[in-house]
Design a protein around this motif. Structure first.
Motif, PDB file in Angstrom:
ATOM      1  N   GLU A  35       0.846  -1.202   0.000  1.00  0.00           N
ATOM      2  CA  GLU A  35       0.000   0.000   0.000  1.00  0.00           C
ATOM      3  C   GLU A  35       0.880   1.250   0.000  1.00  0.00           C
ATOM      4  O   GLU A  35       2.086   1.165   0.192  1.00  0.00           O
ATOM      5  CB  GLU A  35      -0.870  -0.002   1.270  1.00  0.00           C
ATOM      6  N   ASN A  76       0.437   2.874   6.437  1.00  0.00           N
ATOM      7  CA  ASN A  76      -0.459   2.634   5.301  1.00  0.00           C
ATOM      8  C   ASN A  76      -0.179   3.705   4.249  1.00  0.00           C
ATOM      9  O   ASN A  76       0.870   3.675   3.623  1.00  0.00           O
ATOM     10  CB  ASN A  76      -1.909   2.599   5.796  1.00  0.00           C
ATOM     11  N   ASN A 121      -5.588   6.284   7.297  1.00  0.00           N
ATOM     12  CA  ASN A 121      -5.405   5.310   6.215  1.00  0.00           C
ATOM     13  C   ASN A 121      -4.679   5.888   5.023  1.00  0.00           C
ATOM     14  O   ASN A 121      -3.767   5.267   4.488  1.00  0.00           O
ATOM     15  CB  ASN A 121      -6.789   4.792   5.796  1.00  0.00           C
ATOM     16  N   ASP A 122      -5.114   7.065   4.571  1.00  0.00           N
ATOM     17  CA  ASP A 122      -4.480   7.639   3.379  1.00  0.00           C
ATOM     18  C   ASP A 122      -4.449   9.149   3.529  1.00  0.00           C
ATOM     19  O   ASP A 122      -5.282   9.728   4.237  1.00  0.00           O
ATOM     20  CB  ASP A 122      -5.238   7.227   2.118  1.00  0.00           C
ATOM     21  N   ASN A 179     -11.355   6.082   2.503  1.00  0.00           N
ATOM     22  CA  ASN A 179     -10.087   5.377   2.316  1.00  0.00           C
ATOM     23  C   ASN A 179      -9.161   6.220   1.440  1.00  0.00           C
ATOM     24  O   ASN A 179      -8.608   7.205   1.905  1.00  0.00           O
ATOM     25  CB  ASN A 179     -10.401   3.989   1.737  1.00  0.00           C
ATOM     26  N   ASP A 233      -9.310   1.555  -3.081  1.00  0.00           N
ATOM     27  CA  ASP A 233      -8.481   1.705  -1.884  1.00  0.00           C
ATOM     28  C   ASP A 233      -7.604   2.955  -2.004  1.00  0.00           C
ATOM     29  O   ASP A 233      -7.439   3.712  -1.055  1.00  0.00           O
ATOM     30  CB  ASP A 233      -7.641   0.434  -1.720  1.00  0.00           C
TER      31      ASP A 233
HETATM   32 MG    MG Z   1      -6.093   2.732   1.747  1.00  0.00          MG
END
Ligand code: MG
Length: 304
Positions: A35, A76, A121-122, A179, A233
């Motif tokens: 990722e 991540n 997460n991002d 996400n 994602d």
């Molecule tokens: Mg992600």
């Protein structure tokens, strides 16, 4: 052995994004869930997160694969700020961190209203230096990609953090599991992926678009794309505003109007992608175990 290069084209605009030498290259394996790719032009190398294995990897054409950071605190998403510093989402420490020029890793933000974040997460950094990130619970749902813990936030928000004032603001509270996220080239639109389907068969697997108002608020939410199969994602945009998103079978390419133009088929489910290479025309793809790349007839917008 190198994978077969395969495309599915639904529009001549997709064909125009390819070059005669656009070939999907496999570079290395060894990740459990690759990722958060981020490219460094100085040194021509890529970093990415192997979230479940608690490692950040580094790869370059010249030097191949090596460990960049271990433990990575289940890192991540990654990006770089306007000064080129690495900005990282860490499930393990439930924070967004920044790596200083001397290598020290500092906390940018780890709490909202006095309580721990879920598991950032991002992340993307806007041209004004503000840090925008998503906060779904994937890192606290189990010990697989973080540390199992109770969720203390009332929801899974999209946040805007201003490092100058330390102000943290919720910009979207209407998502299930926000996400991937990315701005349009002129930063007038923020795209946010919702991967609610990961834990709910009827859940979201869509990318939403929001207008960015005054550079700091979101309004006018609409569905931009329904990604099938798999999940959006992570994604990035090129200079023309085309959006390149992960999915279950490919990197899917959408026009600025949300039309699916075509697919770059990938042998493994992809999680994220980023433009790199000296010409910003090489799309790096993190896909389950492996890192891939393909040179395209377009350039990424993210900077530096
Ligand atoms: Mg992600």
């Amino acid at each position: 052995m190198q994978p077969e290069t395969k495309f599915e084209s639904y529009d001549p605009r997709f064909d125009a994004l390819l070059r005669p030498d656009s070939t999907l290259l496999w570079h290395c394996a060894g990740s459990a869930w690759a990722e958060g790719p981020v490219y460094f032009a100085e040194g021509d190398y890529l970093l990415w997160s192997d979230t479940n294995n608690d490692i950040m990897w580094r790869w370059s054409d010249a030097e191949g694969q090596s460990v960049f950071r271990q433990p990575s605190h289940h890192s991540n998403g990654n990006t770089r700020d306007r000064e080129g510093r690495l900005v990282t989402c860490e499930h393990g420490r439930r924070r967004v961190s920044r790596t200083e020029p001397d290598g020290e890793v500092i906390t940018l933000v780890d709490r909202y209203r006095g309580k721990p974040l879920n598991s950032p997460n991002d992340v993307v950094v806007k041209s004004d230096g503000t840090v925008w990130f998503t906060d779904p619970p994937y890192g606290i749902l189990s010990d697989r990609e973080g540390h199992k813990a109770d969720q203390e936030q009332l929801g899974c928000y999209v946040f805007r953090f201003d490092p100058r004032s330390d102000e943290l603001t919720v910009v979207a509270d209407d998502r299930d599991k926000p996400n991937g996220l990315a701005f349009s080239p002129d930063e007038s639109i923020l795209y946010v992926g919702d991967t609610g389907r990961s834990h709910d068969p009827g859940g979201w697997h869509h990318i939403f678009a929001y207008d960015v108002i005054g550079g700091e608020r979101l309004a006018n939410r609409r569905v931009f794309a329904e990604v099938e199969p798999g999940n959006p994602d992570g994604f990035r945009l090129d200079r023309h505003g085309n959006l390149f998103t992960s999915s279950g079978d490919s990197v899917q390419v959408y026009s600025p109007a949300g039309e699916l133009l075509g697919k770059i088929m990938v042998p493994e489910a992809s999680a994220n992608c980023t433009f790199g290479g000296p010409g910003r025309d090489r799309l790096f793809i993190t896909a389950t175990t492996s890192l891939y790349s393909i040179v395209l007839n377009t350039r990424g917008v993210q900077s530096p």
